[in-house]
Design an enzyme around this catalytic site. Structure first.
Site, PDB file in Angstrom:
ATOM      1  N   ASP A 297      38.925  31.244  35.852  1.00  0.00           N
ATOM      2  CA  ASP A 297      40.003  30.294  36.123  1.00  0.00           C
ATOM      3  C   ASP A 297      40.148  30.059  37.616  1.00  0.00           C
ATOM      4  O   ASP A 297      39.802  30.913  38.445  1.00  0.00           O
ATOM      5  CB  ASP A 297      41.325  30.779  35.513  1.00  0.00           C
ATOM      6  CG  ASP A 297      41.790  32.121  36.063  1.00  0.00           C
ATOM      7  OD1 ASP A 297      40.936  33.018  36.245  1.00  0.00           O
ATOM      8  OD2 ASP A 297      42.999  32.285  36.305  1.00  0.00           O
TER       9      ASP A 297
ATOM     10  N   GLU B 273      43.433  35.310  35.959  1.00  0.00           N
ATOM     11  CA  GLU B 273      43.617  36.064  37.194  1.00  0.00           C
ATOM     12  C   GLU B 273      44.494  35.287  38.160  1.00  0.00           C
ATOM     13  O   GLU B 273      45.327  35.867  38.861  1.00  0.00           O
ATOM     14  CB  GLU B 273      42.266  36.366  37.857  1.00  0.00           C
ATOM     15  CG  GLU B 273      42.325  37.465  38.912  1.00  0.00           C
ATOM     16  CD  GLU B 273      42.710  36.995  40.304  1.00  0.00           C
ATOM     17  OE1 GLU B 273      43.038  37.834  41.161  1.00  0.00           O
ATOM     18  OE2 GLU B 273      42.698  35.750  40.544  1.00  0.00           O
TER      19      GLU B 273
END
Length: 383
Positions: A76, A141
């Site tokens: 991500d 994250e």
């Protein structure tokens, strides 16, 4: 175009704004499965915030008796910010002046691509490697991190799985590739303090109690406090206020309460409970009427000098000629979760000057050396 660059560009094209993965992990899984990895997708979170995690393992010839080296990272990326401020489409890999531009180029799709190609080359050259290799990849994250790496770690704990070494691909370098790696991170402890007073007309202060005035001496003392002296690896613990809010917006009203947001970035020389106790003791000494809500964002973790740091610094020196510096500066990372099941966790990746910024980029000249350093760690630890 090298295999590492091609994979990096493929990953950048995927609009994986947290918590989306947009097929990045499927690409990785296909390549790892072809190498003999056993791959497992661990999906977590509500439908409105679905997180995809990948756990993949290739066992070495020593099986459970061998060491296990994991590569960890996230697919991500943070949002782009204003598109009109980018010189090129953030999800269209673009080359200018020796740099590859795109969201996630530095944080951390280049590292993930380098992980995979390094392992492909290593396995081809060492099909009977003794130690085991694993990948722990998440898409949560850059978000709240509630359904990402922590969920995988919890699953591995439940199975009794233990890692021996972990390299997290965070962008840690500063001026050139390999000049800094992170062998630990400070903990993060936040507090929301509300000091109560009595609202009233500002012309009649004797009929009110101004909570800002009441809190100010305590806040000054908190700001001046020495919390610890740090240690060999960590700077001293710091306390900082981030927000203060009070009042109705009117200039003639004494507020009824004031709310202060603050944060500790703390070293292994302090503990969350110890810091909390000291704050409460100070506030109590000032006889404040208050409430205080705590949020522990992460415990500090530390990997002292040892096998992993030596393998990584040796691989960096062999590839780049740079003598690396061990550091614990910066914010929190998923290393804090992995450290609960792995005694040696170190972060290493490309320079971080452009991360989270408009026109994020990585210098192309660093991409192959990064892959070669990761391969060098494999050769030193699991061959």
């Amino acid at each position: 175009m090298t295999a590492t660059l091609a994979l990096t560009e493929d990953l950048i094209r995927r609009r994986s704004v947290t918590p989306a993965d947009e097929g990045c992990q499927a690409v990785l899984e296909a390549r790892l499965t072809a190498l003999g990895f056993q791959c497992e997708s661990i999906v977590s979170g509500p439908d409105t915030f679905r997180v995809t995690n990948l756990w993949a393992v290739r066992r070495g010839t020593l099986g459970a008796q061998g060491k296990l080296l994991a590569f960890a990272g996230h697919t991500d990326v943070v949002p782009t910010g204003p598109l009109e401020q980018w010189q090129s489409d953030p999800f269209l890999p673009t080359h200018r002046d020796g740099k590859l531009y795109g969201r996630g180029a530095a944080d951390m799709k280049t590292s993930i691509a380098a992980f995979v190609v390094a392992v492909e080359e290593f396995v081809q050259a060492n099909p009977e490697h003794k130690g085991s290799i694993a990948f722990l990849i998440t898409s949560d994250e850059e978000g709240p991190a509630h359904d990402g790496t922590i969920k995988v770690v919890q699953a591995l704990k439940a199975r009794g799985e233990r890692l021996d070494y972990c390299v997290v691909g965070e962008p840690t370098s500063v001026d050139t590739l390999g000049d800094m790696v992170k062998n630990g991170r400070r903990g993060s402890l936040s507090g929301k303090l509300t000091v109560k007073g009595v609202q009233g007309h500002i012309a009649y202060p004797h009929l009110a109690k101004n909570p800002i005035h009441l809190a100010a001496p305590a806040l000054a003392e908190l700001a001046a406090e020495s919390w610890d002296a740090g240690n060999e690896y960590f700077p001293p613990t710091t306390w900082q206020m981030s927000n203060i809010h009070a009042g109705t917006g009117a200039t003639n009203v004494i507020p009824g309460h004031v709310t202060i947001d603050f944060n500790f970035r703390f070293s292994t020389a302090s503990t969350p409970d110890g810091l909390k106790d000291r704050v409460h003791a100070l506030l109590d000494r000032h006889q404040l009427d208050y409430t205080l809500d705590w949020t522990l964002g992460g415990e500090p973790f530390l990997t002292p000098r040892g096998e992993l740091s030596e393998a990584l610094s040796g691989a960096i020196a062999a590839e780049t000629g740079v003598q690396t510096e061990l550091s614990t500066t910066g914010g929190t990372s998923d290393g804090r979760f992995i450290a609960t099941i792995c005694p040696q966790v170190i972060e290493f990746g490309p320079p971080n000057a452009s991360i989270h910024k408009i026109d994020e980029h990585v210098e192309v000249r660093f991409i192959e050396p990064l892959k070669n350093v990761y391969r060098g760690v494999l050769e030193r630890l699991v061959a």
